[in-house]
Design a protein around this motif. Structure first.
Motif, mmCIF file in Angstrom:
data_model
loop_
_atom_site.group_PDB
_atom_site.id
_atom_site.type_symbol
_atom_site.label_atom_id
_atom_site.label_comp_id
_atom_site.label_asym_id
_atom_site.label_seq_id
_atom_site.Cartn_x
_atom_site.Cartn_y
_atom_site.Cartn_z
ATOM 1 N N ILE A 1 -5.290 5.884 3.940
ATOM 2 C CA ILE A 1 -4.857 5.431 2.503
ATOM 3 C C ILE A 1 -5.457 4.039 2.587
ATOM 4 C CG2 ILE A 1 -2.816 5.190 1.449
ATOM 5 C CD1 ILE A 1 -3.323 7.879 1.924
ATOM 6 N N LEU A 2 -6.390 3.740 1.687
ATOM 7 C CA LEU A 2 -6.697 2.250 1.315
ATOM 8 C C LEU A 2 -6.086 1.725 0.134
ATOM 9 C CD1 LEU A 2 -10.478 3.365 2.261
ATOM 10 C CD2 LEU A 2 -8.841 2.356 3.850
ATOM 11 N N MET B 1 0.833 -1.073 0.208
ATOM 12 C CA MET B 1 -0.034 -0.093 0.016
ATOM 13 C C MET B 1 0.721 1.196 -0.016
ATOM 14 S SD MET B 1 -3.343 0.854 2.312
ATOM 15 C CE MET B 1 -2.453 0.421 3.727
ATOM 16 N N PHE B 2 1.900 1.401 0.651
ATOM 17 C CA PHE B 2 3.007 2.384 0.581
ATOM 18 C C PHE B 2 3.494 2.794 -0.823
ATOM 19 C CE2 PHE B 2 7.138 4.182 0.683
ATOM 20 C CZ PHE B 2 6.790 5.574 1.162
ATOM 21 N N LEU B 3 3.777 1.539 -1.652
ATOM 22 C CA LEU B 3 4.321 1.894 -3.081
ATOM 23 C C LEU B 3 3.278 2.611 -3.808
ATOM 24 C CD1 LEU B 3 5.694 -1.546 -3.775
ATOM 25 C CD2 LEU B 3 6.909 0.647 -3.080
ATOM 26 N N GLN B 4 1.608 2.228 -3.369
ATOM 27 C CA GLN B 4 0.530 2.951 -4.088
ATOM 28 C C GLN B 4 0.653 4.412 -3.491
ATOM 29 O OE1 GLN B 4 -3.448 1.256 -3.176
ATOM 30 N NE2 GLN B 4 -4.220 3.362 -3.034
ATOM 31 N N PHE B 5 1.013 4.736 -2.344
ATOM 32 C CA PHE B 5 0.805 6.034 -1.795
ATOM 33 C C PHE B 5 2.006 6.855 -2.317
ATOM 34 C CE2 PHE B 5 2.601 8.687 1.617
ATOM 35 C CZ PHE B 5 1.581 9.623 1.741
ATOM 36 N N ILE B 6 3.160 6.317 -2.296
ATOM 37 C CA ILE B 6 4.279 7.221 -2.766
ATOM 38 C C ILE B 6 4.158 7.262 -4.258
ATOM 39 C CG2 ILE B 6 5.797 5.217 -3.221
ATOM 40 C CD1 ILE B 6 6.650 8.653 -1.451
ATOM 41 N N GLY B 7 3.584 6.360 -4.975
ATOM 42 C CA GLY B 7 3.510 6.671 -6.575
ATOM 43 C C GLY B 7 2.464 7.606 -6.796
ATOM 44 N N ASP B 8 1.513 7.860 -5.872
ATOM 45 C CA ASP B 8 0.442 8.471 -6.466
ATOM 46 C C ASP B 8 0.164 9.700 -5.397
ATOM 47 O OD1 ASP B 8 -2.051 9.546 -7.460
ATOM 48 O OD2 ASP B 8 -3.330 7.846 -6.519
ATOM 49 N N ARG B 9 -0.615 9.344 -4.167
ATOM 50 C CA ARG B 9 -1.005 10.536 -3.401
ATOM 51 C C ARG B 9 0.254 11.454 -2.956
ATOM 52 N NH1 ARG B 9 -2.193 14.446 -1.430
ATOM 53 N NH2 ARG B 9 -3.865 15.046 0.176
#
Length: 226
Positions: free
Chosen positions: A220-221, A1-9
């Motif tokens: 962050i989901l 989920m962190f990879l999603q966060f750091i790559g987007d939000r």
């Protein structure tokens, strides 16, 4: 989920501050090629190269993060506590564990592992031995927590008020205690906010957002959840 966060939000922000315990364990910068660690470092580097300014202070699980990690990831390592001044407000950031003075066993552990001589001796050991030591330390810590009615010690109130006073009554943001909340302190007649960060799990994470006027929490989901 962190990879999603750091790559987007996260890339929608100007800066990102990570307040320790970013890695479950970090046994030295020579473990940076571990497949999991390498993936995280690569994602941080990509976000940094894209213009996101990332700063990180050490926690009680990743206190051995060093200059090679910083160079590889593009992340700036900052001191604890760290005073963050913006055009609108002033904050003081910390992992938070240094104020858990009532947990005497933990404070003794913290004193030991933050000692430069102890760290140098540990880093001189082979990587495999350090992995075994880290696994044992985590096992001991988790066993100790299971034996307590409340495994997480909060910050000592008097020490916290002294800390807020020392740092000019700045808004205090920290983690470590696993007790996310917003606390209102009255120190010398001055109202001071203390924000405690939430843990990240596979099913949910959380960050604090400063929009120039106020702090707010943002969940962050995973991408497949509403």
């Amino acid at each position: 989920m962190f990879l999603q966060f750091i790559g987007d939000r996260a890339r929608q922000a100007d800066e990102l501050y990570i307040l320790g315990d970013f890695f479950e364990t970090w046994i030295g910068d020579d473990d940076i090629d571990d497949s999991f660690n390498a993936g995280i470092v690569s994602a941080l580097r990509a976000a940094s190269d894209a213009g996101l300014r990332i700063s990180l202070l050490h926690g009680n699980r990743d206190f051995l993060l060093g200059p090679d990690f910083s160079t590889a990831s593009g992340v700036r390592l900052i001191s604890d506590p760290y005073v963050l001044s913006t055009a609108e407000w002033q904050f003081v950031l910390s992992h938070g564990d240094a104020l858990c003075l009532d947990d005497t066993a933990y404070m003794a552990f913290r004193t030991q592992v933050r000692n430069p001589d102890w760290q140098a001796a540990l880093l001189a050991k082979p990587l495999a031995e350090r992995r075994a030591i880290a696994a044992h330390m985590r096992e001991v810590s988790e066993s100790s927590q299971r034996d307590k009615d409340n495994p997480y010690t909060d910050l000592q109130p008097a020490a916290t008020d002294d800390f807020l006073r020392e740092h000019g009554y700045a808004t205090f943001v920290h983690g470590h205690t696993h007790q996310p909340a917003k606390h209102d302190h009255i120190v010398d007649g001055i109202h001071v906010e203390r924000w405690v960060l939430a843990d990240w799990h596979e099913e949910r994470g959380e960050c604090l957002i400063w929009d120039g006027e106020a702090l707010s929490r943002e969940a962050i989901l995973p991408e497949n959840r509403p």
